[in-house]
Enzyme design. Structure first.
Site, PDB file in Angstrom:
ATOM      1  N   SER A 144      29.332  37.617  44.463  1.00  0.00           N
ATOM      2  CA  SER A 144      29.946  37.943  45.760  1.00  0.00           C
ATOM      3  C   SER A 144      29.321  39.229  46.278  1.00  0.00           C
ATOM      4  O   SER A 144      28.910  40.095  45.484  1.00  0.00           O
ATOM      5  CB  SER A 144      31.455  38.151  45.574  1.00  0.00           C
ATOM      6  OG  SER A 144      32.017  38.765  46.711  1.00  0.00           O
ATOM      7  N   TYR A 157      37.773  42.927  41.185  1.00  0.00           N
ATOM      8  CA  TYR A 157      37.015  41.716  41.536  1.00  0.00           C
ATOM      9  C   TYR A 157      35.538  42.071  41.744  1.00  0.00           C
ATOM     10  O   TYR A 157      34.639  41.402  41.205  1.00  0.00           O
ATOM     11  CB  TYR A 157      37.611  41.103  42.810  1.00  0.00           C
ATOM     12  CG  TYR A 157      36.862  39.913  43.368  1.00  0.00           C
ATOM     13  CD1 TYR A 157      36.977  38.649  42.780  1.00  0.00           C
ATOM     14  CD2 TYR A 157      36.053  40.036  44.502  1.00  0.00           C
ATOM     15  CE1 TYR A 157      36.294  37.546  43.305  1.00  0.00           C
ATOM     16  CE2 TYR A 157      35.377  38.943  45.027  1.00  0.00           C
ATOM     17  CZ  TYR A 157      35.506  37.699  44.432  1.00  0.00           C
ATOM     18  OH  TYR A 157      34.833  36.623  44.958  1.00  0.00           O
TER      19      TYR A 157
HETATM   20  N1  LIG Z   1      35.660  32.295  49.575  1.00  0.00           N
HETATM   21  C1  LIG Z   1      34.995  33.436  49.651  1.00  0.00           C
HETATM   22  O1  LIG Z   1      35.094  34.151  50.655  1.00  0.00           O
HETATM   23  C2  LIG Z   1      34.097  33.870  48.533  1.00  0.00           C
HETATM   24  C3  LIG Z   1      33.187  34.897  48.773  1.00  0.00           C
HETATM   25  C4  LIG Z   1      32.342  35.317  47.759  1.00  0.00           C
HETATM   26  C5  LIG Z   1      32.402  34.703  46.520  1.00  0.00           C
HETATM   27  N2  LIG Z   1      33.309  33.714  46.292  1.00  0.00           N
HETATM   28  C6  LIG Z   1      33.335  33.125  44.962  1.00  0.00           C
HETATM   29  O2  LIG Z   1      33.116  31.739  45.083  1.00  0.00           O
HETATM   30  C7  LIG Z   1      33.700  31.061  43.971  1.00  0.00           C
HETATM   31  C8  LIG Z   1      34.511  29.886  44.484  1.00  0.00           C
HETATM   32  O3  LIG Z   1      35.580  30.402  45.261  1.00  0.00           O
HETATM   33  P1  LIG Z   1      36.242  29.595  46.481  1.00  0.00           P
HETATM   34  O4  LIG Z   1      36.180  30.461  47.648  1.00  0.00           O
HETATM   35  O5  LIG Z   1      35.706  28.221  46.528  1.00  0.00           O
HETATM   36  O6  LIG Z   1      37.772  29.619  46.001  1.00  0.00           O
HETATM   37  P2  LIG Z   1      38.828  28.488  45.696  1.00  0.00           P
HETATM   38  O7  LIG Z   1      38.817  27.481  46.764  1.00  0.00           O
HETATM   39  O8  LIG Z   1      40.081  29.223  45.401  1.00  0.00           O
HETATM   40  O9  LIG Z   1      38.265  27.821  44.357  1.00  0.00           O
HETATM   41  C9  LIG Z   1      38.323  28.489  43.134  1.00  0.00           C
HETATM   42  C10 LIG Z   1      37.944  27.517  42.053  1.00  0.00           C
HETATM   43  O10 LIG Z   1      37.970  28.198  40.802  1.00  0.00           O
HETATM   44  C11 LIG Z   1      38.679  27.395  39.867  1.00  0.00           C
HETATM   45  N3  LIG Z   1      39.346  28.232  38.891  1.00  0.00           N
HETATM   46  C12 LIG Z   1      40.050  29.368  39.089  1.00  0.00           C
HETATM   47  N4  LIG Z   1      40.554  29.814  37.935  1.00  0.00           N
HETATM   48  C13 LIG Z   1      40.142  28.935  36.981  1.00  0.00           C
HETATM   49  C14 LIG Z   1      40.337  28.841  35.584  1.00  0.00           C
HETATM   50  N5  LIG Z   1      41.066  29.762  34.900  1.00  0.00           N
HETATM   51  N6  LIG Z   1      39.770  27.813  34.903  1.00  0.00           N
HETATM   52  C15 LIG Z   1      39.053  26.868  35.557  1.00  0.00           C
HETATM   53  N7  LIG Z   1      38.832  26.910  36.886  1.00  0.00           N
HETATM   54  C16 LIG Z   1      39.379  27.928  37.587  1.00  0.00           C
HETATM   55  C17 LIG Z   1      39.688  26.647  40.710  1.00  0.00           C
HETATM   56  O11 LIG Z   1      40.046  25.461  40.009  1.00  0.00           O
HETATM   57  P3  LIG Z   1      41.566  25.037  39.650  1.00  0.00           P
HETATM   58  O12 LIG Z   1      42.439  25.515  40.746  1.00  0.00           O
HETATM   59  O13 LIG Z   1      41.473  23.556  39.519  1.00  0.00           O
HETATM   60  O14 LIG Z   1      41.813  25.694  38.351  1.00  0.00           O
HETATM   61  C18 LIG Z   1      38.890  26.339  41.955  1.00  0.00           C
HETATM   62  O15 LIG Z   1      38.148  25.159  41.790  1.00  0.00           O
HETATM   63  C19 LIG Z   1      34.522  32.113  43.223  1.00  0.00           C
HETATM   64  O16 LIG Z   1      33.822  32.555  42.097  1.00  0.00           O
HETATM   65  C20 LIG Z   1      34.651  33.234  44.246  1.00  0.00           C
HETATM   66  O17 LIG Z   1      34.823  34.481  43.618  1.00  0.00           O
HETATM   67  C21 LIG Z   1      34.146  33.279  47.274  1.00  0.00           C
END
Ligand SMILES: NC(=O)c1ccc[n+]([C@@H]2O[C@H](COP(=O)([O-])OP(=O)(O)OC[C@H]3O[C@@H](n4cnc5c(N)ncnc54)[C@H](OP(=O)(O)O)[C@@H]3O)[C@@H](O)[C@H]2O)c1
Length: 253
Positions: A144, A157
């Site tokens: 990120s 984070y």
């Molecule tokens: N959205 C943003 O603005 C943004 C920006 C920069 C980076 N990111 C990064 O992108 C990645 C994906 O995030 P997203 O935005 O797509 O968020 P999201 O929609 O909340 O998805 C998060 C994913 O992580 C999984 N997860 C969380 N805790 C887990 C655990 N203990 N074991 C297994 N799976 C787990 C969830 O699966 P379950 O719910 O099925 O467990 C879900 O599939 C993350 O690493 C986040 O830090 C996001």
């Protein structure tokens, strides 16, 4: 016949965080590019929803909790036993909890570091052991921009994501002899459930301030998936150790 370096036909790819957001978008795109996927998350219904959106067949579900970092290496070894060698993996699973320093407590710190960071190391450990070294393997971590900048209330984070970038550099050297490339993407704000939760944790003015820092608007999950697919593919076969910002001009602003 054109040799398409973005063709994933015949390749088996593990995607963590496949049940939502960026991980789901990566799953859809990589299936469209011909990959056979191992979809990880915890929520089985959401994983099935992702599965229903995929092209092709031969995809499997592999729920597992990324917080169980002691069990992850064996879990990956079991996956290869059941479904064959993995060619690559994308680590999208992650958690973000906004907490200013006055609310700091060790449990929250440990959870964030385990799910976002230690899991990446443990999966890489399992991936390295059980694979066909004659083929180039590829790893992409989803970090990120929070790992590159300072954001009030997002320090832990950010530290976990900066750690992922450091892990990318370290592993890219350590896994050279295993014929594995390691890169990561560093997205700015992307429209997912995580972004919705982030919005709910702050005032409208605070969220508007974040939006104002995105000169090209916030990203779509597919914007990140495109960058992930490139780094994972043979099109990037000479690219290693890169933290690729995917941020619509955020860092130039
Ligand atoms: N959205 C943003 O603005 C943004 C920006 C920069 C980076 N990111 C990064 O992108 C990645 C994906 O995030 P997203 O935005 O797509 O968020 P999201 O929609 O909340 O998805 C998060 C994913 O992580 C999984 N997860 C969380 N805790 C887990 C655990 N203990 N074991 C297994 N799976 C787990 C969830 O699966 P379950 O719910 O099925 O467990 C879900 O599939 C993350 O690493 C986040 O830090 C996001």
């Amino acid at each position: 016949m054109i040799n398409n370096p973005l063709d994933f036909s015949g390749k088996r790819v593990l995607i963590t965080g496949a049940s939502s957001g960026i991980g789901r978008a990566c799953s859809i795109l990589l299936s469209e590019l011909g990959a056979k996927l191992v979809l990880n998350g915890r929520n089985l219904d959401s994983l099935k929803s992702t599965m229903s959106l995929l092209e092709g067949n031969g995809h499997v579900l592999a729920p597992f909790d990324m917080a169980d970092t002691n069990g992850l290496c064996d879990w990956v070894k079991t996956l290869t036993k059941e479904y064959g060698y993995l060619d690559s993996f994308v680590h999208c699973a992650g958690i973000q909890i906004t907490k200013p320093i006055r609310m700091f407590e060790k449990g929250f710190f440990d959870d964030t570091m385990h799910v976002n960071l230690a899991s990446a190391m443990a999966i890489s450990q399992g991936f390295r052991i059980k694979r066909d070294r004659s083929k180039q393997g590829s790893i992409v971590f989803v970090a990120s921009i929070a790992g590159l900048i300072g954001q009030t209330g997002n320090t832990v984070y950010g530290a976990s994501k900066a750690g992922l970038m450091s892990l990318t550099r370290g592993l890219s050297m350590e896994l050279l002899r295993d014929n594995i490339r390691v890169n990561c993407v560093a997205p700015a704000l992307v429209e997912t459930d995580m972004a919705v939760r982030t919005k709910q944790s702050m005032t409208d003015a605070q969220y508007q301030h974040i939006l104002n820092q995105h000169p090209m608007g916030v990203g779509e999950p597919k914007d990140v998936a495109n960058a992930v697919a490139f780094l994972l593919s043979d099109a990037a076969k000479w690219i290693n150790s890169v933290p690729l910002p995917v941020e619509g001009g955020y860092l130039a602003n």
